[in-house]
Structure formats: C-alpha cells, structure tokens
Scaffold this motif. Structure first.
Motif, short mmCIF file in Angstrom:
data_model
loop_
_atom_site.label_atom_id
_atom_site.label_comp_id
_atom_site.label_asym_id
_atom_site.label_seq_id
_atom_site.Cartn_x
_atom_site.Cartn_y
_atom_site.Cartn_z
N LEU A 124 0.83 -1.20 0.00
CA LEU A 124 0.00 0.00 0.00
C LEU A 124 0.86 1.25 0.00
O LEU A 124 0.58 2.21 -0.73
N GLY A 125 1.93 1.25 0.79
CA GLY A 125 2.82 2.41 0.82
C GLY A 125 3.48 2.67 -0.51
O GLY A 125 3.56 3.82 -0.96
N ILE A 126 3.96 1.62 -1.17
CA ILE A 126 4.58 1.79 -2.48
C ILE A 126 3.56 2.28 -3.49
O ILE A 126 3.84 3.15 -4.32
N ARG A 127 2.35 1.72 -3.43
CA ARG A 127 1.29 2.15 -4.35
C ARG A 127 0.94 3.62 -4.12
O ARG A 127 0.75 4.37 -5.08
N MET A 128 0.86 4.04 -2.87
CA MET A 128 0.53 5.43 -2.57
C MET A 128 1.67 6.37 -2.98
O MET A 128 1.42 7.47 -3.46
N LEU A 129 2.92 5.96 -2.77
CA LEU A 129 4.04 6.79 -3.21
C LEU A 129 4.09 6.92 -4.72
O LEU A 129 4.59 7.93 -5.24
N GLY A 130 3.61 5.93 -5.42
CA GLY A 130 3.58 5.96 -6.88
C GLY A 130 2.40 6.74 -7.44
O GLY A 130 2.20 6.76 -8.65
N GLY A 131 1.60 7.34 -6.59
CA GLY A 131 0.49 8.15 -7.07
C GLY A 131 -0.85 7.45 -7.05
O GLY A 131 -1.83 7.97 -7.59
N GLY A 132 -0.93 6.30 -6.46
CA GLY A 132 -2.20 5.57 -6.39
C GLY A 132 -3.13 6.18 -5.36
O GLY A 132 -2.74 7.00 -4.54
N ILE A 133 -4.38 5.74 -5.41
CA ILE A 133 -5.37 6.22 -4.45
C ILE A 133 -5.55 5.18 -3.36
O ILE A 133 -5.28 3.99 -3.56
N PHE A 134 -6.01 5.63 -2.22
CA PHE A 134 -6.26 4.72 -1.10
C PHE A 134 -7.47 3.85 -1.43
O PHE A 134 -8.54 4.36 -1.74
N PRO A 135 -7.34 2.53 -1.38
CA PRO A 135 -8.44 1.66 -1.79
C PRO A 135 -9.58 1.56 -0.78
O PRO A 135 -10.59 0.93 -1.06
N GLY A 136 -9.44 2.13 0.36
CA GLY A 136 -10.49 2.05 1.38
C GLY A 136 -10.05 1.20 2.54
O GLY A 136 -8.99 0.58 2.55
N TRP A 137 -10.90 1.16 3.56
CA TRP A 137 -10.56 0.44 4.77
C TRP A 137 -10.73 -1.07 4.63
O TRP A 137 -10.49 -1.81 5.58
N GLY A 138 -11.11 -1.53 3.46
CA GLY A 138 -11.20 -2.97 3.23
C GLY A 138 -9.84 -3.64 3.19
O GLY A 138 -9.74 -4.86 3.21
N VAL A 139 -8.77 -2.83 3.14
CA VAL A 139 -7.42 -3.40 3.11
C VAL A 139 -7.02 -3.99 4.46
O VAL A 139 -5.97 -4.63 4.56
N ILE A 140 -7.83 -3.81 5.47
CA ILE A 140 -7.55 -4.38 6.79
C ILE A 140 -7.84 -5.89 6.79
O ILE A 140 -7.20 -6.64 7.51
N PHE A 141 -8.76 -6.32 5.95
CA PHE A 141 -9.23 -7.71 5.99
C PHE A 141 -8.28 -8.75 5.40
O PHE A 141 -8.24 -9.87 5.91
N PRO A 142 -7.52 -8.49 4.31
CA PRO A 142 -6.69 -9.57 3.76
C PRO A 142 -5.69 -10.17 4.73
O PRO A 142 -5.55 -11.40 4.75
#
Length: 173
Positions: A124-142
């Motif tokens: 998630l950090g790499i994706r956000m540094l690359g300009g991505g958007i936050f996918p939502g709080w559903g990332v807590i579940f995986p």
C-alpha cells in the motif's frame, strides 16, 4: 505408530516438485481475473510464508522476489511492489521459523498475522508513493483472512509428508 497426545508426527521428506508446484498453483490462482477487490487474500504470500517457515533452505528471498516480479508484471503494478513485499515476507518468515514451529497451528496463525499485515502495508505504501489512491478500509481484511487460512494451508501443504512411508494391507493410512 501409536502417538501420545501432544506429540507431533514425524514427516516424510518433502518432494520439491510438490513444493514448487504449490507455489506455481498459488501464483496462478492469484493471477485469475477475479477483479480487484481490496479484501481478497494474497494466497501466494501465504504459500511463500508457509514454505519459508517449513523449508527455509529451499524457498528463499530470491524465489519470493522472482514470484513478486511475476505478480507485478501480471497486475501492471509498480515494478517491485509485490517483489519487495514477498522478499520481506520470506526474510521475516525465515527469521522466525525456528521459534514459530514450537507453537501449535492456531498460535502460529496469530504470529504470522503481523507478517501479512506488514506485507500489505508495504504494498500500500509503495502504491501510494507511486500516485495511487487509497483503496479504502477494506485493506484491513486480507491479512486477517490470510492468517485465518494458515491452519488450512498447514493441513493441505503438509498432507503429502504425513502419509505412511510404506503402504500395506494392514495399515489403512
């Protein structure tokens, strides 16, 4: 062999074809076009951690990095996003493998939960540094789902090693 409660069964030697086949199968399952939903568990990460714990000499950081590059290319992600996360997972799992194997499977699941959480935070950090958007709080579940799948993965991936070494008519296993 009659075993007392609390004793662990001796495992047969691992077939390397089964180990690499399970890694390839997890890679192919991850590559299925099921859509990008933030709560979908990363089965390849689960299998990498499993084999890094149970066979640290065979599955290492290099194999995890190569599998991560395959995932990066397939998902059109930033090159190295999955590779860094999988390499970190393999490194940390190898560091913990001696201590982790002393515990029962459910306790192991609780102890690998922070590893999975760290891998997802890295991605998630790499994706956000690359300009991505936050996918939502559903990332807590995986990470929670992956830790819940740890006992299932243990049962499935150790099953070939738990069979009887010599089959005969008097021993059904």
């Amino acid at each position: 062999m009659i075993m007392r409660p609390g004793q662990q069964q001796l495992l047969l030697p691992l077939n390397p074809i089964f180990m690499w086949g399970s890694l390839l199968a997890a890679l192919l399952i991850n590559m299925l076009p099921l859509g990008r939903v933030p709560w979908r568990p990363d089965l390849l990460a689960l299998v990498i951690v499993f084999w890094s714990v149970h066979q640290p000499a065979r599955v290492g950081i290099g194999a995890a990095f190569a599998l991560g590059l395959c995932m990066d290319v397939q998902q059109s992600a930033l090159l190295g996003q999955h590779a860094l996360a999988y390499a970190a997972l393999a490194f940390l799992a190898t560091m913990l493998h001696r201590r982790l194997l002393w515990y029962p499977v459910l306790s192991q699941a609780l102890q690998v939960l922070p590893l999975f959480a760290l891998a997802h935070v890295l991605q998630l950090g790499i994706r956000m540094l690359g300009g991505g958007i936050f996918p939502g709080w559903g990332v807590i579940f995986p990470p929670v789902i992956e830790a819940a799948l740890w006992p299932v993965a243990t049962a499935l991936l150790l099953a070939p090693q738990r069979r009887a070494p010599e089959r005969d008519a008097n021993r059904p296993l």
